[in-house]
Scaffold this motif. Structure first.
Motif, mmCIF file in Angstrom:
data_model
loop_
_atom_site.group_PDB
_atom_site.id
_atom_site.type_symbol
_atom_site.label_atom_id
_atom_site.label_comp_id
_atom_site.label_asym_id
_atom_site.label_seq_id
_atom_site.Cartn_x
_atom_site.Cartn_y
_atom_site.Cartn_z
ATOM 1 N N ILE A 197 24.806 42.862 -11.296
ATOM 2 C CA ILE A 197 24.145 43.160 -12.566
ATOM 3 C C ILE A 197 24.920 44.180 -13.403
ATOM 4 C CG2 ILE A 197 22.002 44.086 -13.585
ATOM 5 C CD1 ILE A 197 20.581 43.244 -10.976
ATOM 6 N N ILE A 198 24.887 43.994 -14.718
ATOM 7 C CA ILE A 198 25.358 44.983 -15.678
ATOM 8 C C ILE A 198 24.237 45.231 -16.673
ATOM 9 C CG2 ILE A 198 26.989 45.460 -17.549
ATOM 10 C CD1 ILE A 198 29.004 43.685 -16.081
ATOM 11 N N SER B 299 24.232 43.154 -3.216
ATOM 12 C CA SER B 299 23.758 43.254 -4.598
ATOM 13 C C SER B 299 24.094 44.619 -5.175
ATOM 14 C CB SER B 299 22.243 43.038 -4.653
ATOM 15 O OG SER B 299 21.898 41.747 -4.191
ATOM 16 N N PHE B 300 24.487 44.651 -6.449
ATOM 17 C CA PHE B 300 24.842 45.937 -7.046
ATOM 18 C C PHE B 300 24.602 45.921 -8.551
ATOM 19 C CE2 PHE B 300 28.792 43.423 -6.922
ATOM 20 C CZ PHE B 300 29.224 43.501 -8.244
ATOM 21 N N ILE B 301 24.476 47.133 -9.109
ATOM 22 C CA ILE B 301 24.467 47.353 -10.553
ATOM 23 C C ILE B 301 25.764 48.064 -10.887
ATOM 24 C CG2 ILE B 301 23.288 48.456 -12.491
ATOM 25 C CD1 ILE B 301 20.724 48.413 -10.810
ATOM 26 N N ILE C 58 35.551 39.361 -10.176
ATOM 27 C CA ILE C 58 34.298 39.006 -9.503
ATOM 28 C C ILE C 58 33.280 38.572 -10.557
ATOM 29 C CG2 ILE C 58 33.428 41.395 -9.557
ATOM 30 C CD1 ILE C 58 32.139 40.810 -6.800
ATOM 31 N N PRO C 59 32.555 37.476 -10.307
ATOM 32 C CA PRO C 59 31.605 36.985 -11.315
ATOM 33 C C PRO C 59 30.315 37.809 -11.337
ATOM 34 C CG PRO C 59 31.608 35.536 -9.395
ATOM 35 C CD PRO C 59 32.674 36.554 -9.152
ATOM 36 N N ILE C 60 29.959 38.295 -12.515
ATOM 37 C CA ILE C 60 28.674 38.957 -12.723
ATOM 38 C C ILE C 60 27.638 37.874 -12.996
ATOM 39 C CG2 ILE C 60 27.397 40.524 -14.259
ATOM 40 C CD1 ILE C 60 29.470 41.902 -12.447
#
Length: 240
Positions: free
Chosen positions: A12-13, A109-111, A129-131
């Motif tokens: 996530i962004i 999982s990450f932000i 890396i695909p967001i």
């Protein structure tokens, strides 16, 4: 707050104007979904410089010369962090022709915070890396300005207060230490408007980039409390 489990990896962004509450939403997401972690490019850079790693020494040379740290160097820091957590293959490189194949495990999982800020940086990140979710946070300008005017901070700890909705127990004092609260240097209307202008110039191409990728989702609200439930629901739909 009740916690929820993700069923697949969320990468996530959060994108939003200065003062919109990205930090608040990130904290709430990580509390609700414990499998989410924060990956901050700024923190990784500072840690690398402090620990005098090879990348940190390179970055420090740019900083001392008054130059911006190159995007490739930031990407290497991010990739190193993802590798260390085994979220991508240890053989992945920023020079690979194809993006890394990220783990689908919910624990991967990450932000991502602090990068990318431009469409060009987003394209470079795509190659790494695909967001799979970009959240555009929107709050009216007059509300953000009011929020900033009411914001006070305890600098040593980073604790943030707001006299409108998160006031300290004693005016002007930190709840835990009793030490004085101060205003951020950039918490004034003129400075914020200057930052907003710069944000607007770079964010529109960035959001269009992710719109074309099919991963952009926009949420609007006058407060963090209004936005959070909508954000939680979107994550439930996509990843839980």
């Amino acid at each position: 707050m009740a916690t929820r489990e993700l069923k697949t990896a969320a990468r996530i962004i959060l994108v939003g104007a200065p003062g919109v509450g990205k930090g608040t939403q990130a904290e709430r997401l990580m509390k609700r979904y414990p499998q989410l972690s924060a990956v901050s490019s700024g923190d990784l850079l500072r840690q690398s410089v402090r620990n005098k790693t090879p990348l940190g020494l390179e970055a420090e040379a740019f900083i001392r010369a008054g130059n911006l740290v190159p995007d490739d160097m930031i990407l290497k820091l991010i990739l190193h962090e993802l590798k260390s957590k085994r979220w991508v293959s240890s053989a992945s490189s920023v020079t690979d022709a194809a993006p890394a194949q990220p783990s689908k495990s919910p624990s991967a999982s990450f932000i991502l915070d602090g990068f990318p800020r431009t469409a060009a940086q987003a394209s470079r990140l795509d190659s790494l890396i695909p967001i799979n979710l970009v959240v555009s946070l929107i709050t009216p300008v007059h509300i953000i300005l009011s929020r900033i005017a009411s914001r006070w901070v305890h600098v040593p700890s980073g604790r943030v207060y707001n006299t409108d909705f998160n006031a300290p127990q004693h005016p002007g004092k930190d709840d835990l230490t009793g030490e004085p609260l101060t205003k951020r240097v950039d918490d004034d209307e003129d400075t914020w408007k200057s930052r907003l202008k710069k944000f607007d110039e770079t964010s529109q191409p960035l959001l269009e980039h992710y719109q074309n990728k099919g991963v952009l989702w926009t949420v609007k609200g006058d407060s963090s409390d209004e936005i959070s439930p909508k954000l939680f629901q979107e994550l439930e739909t996509r990843f839980a």
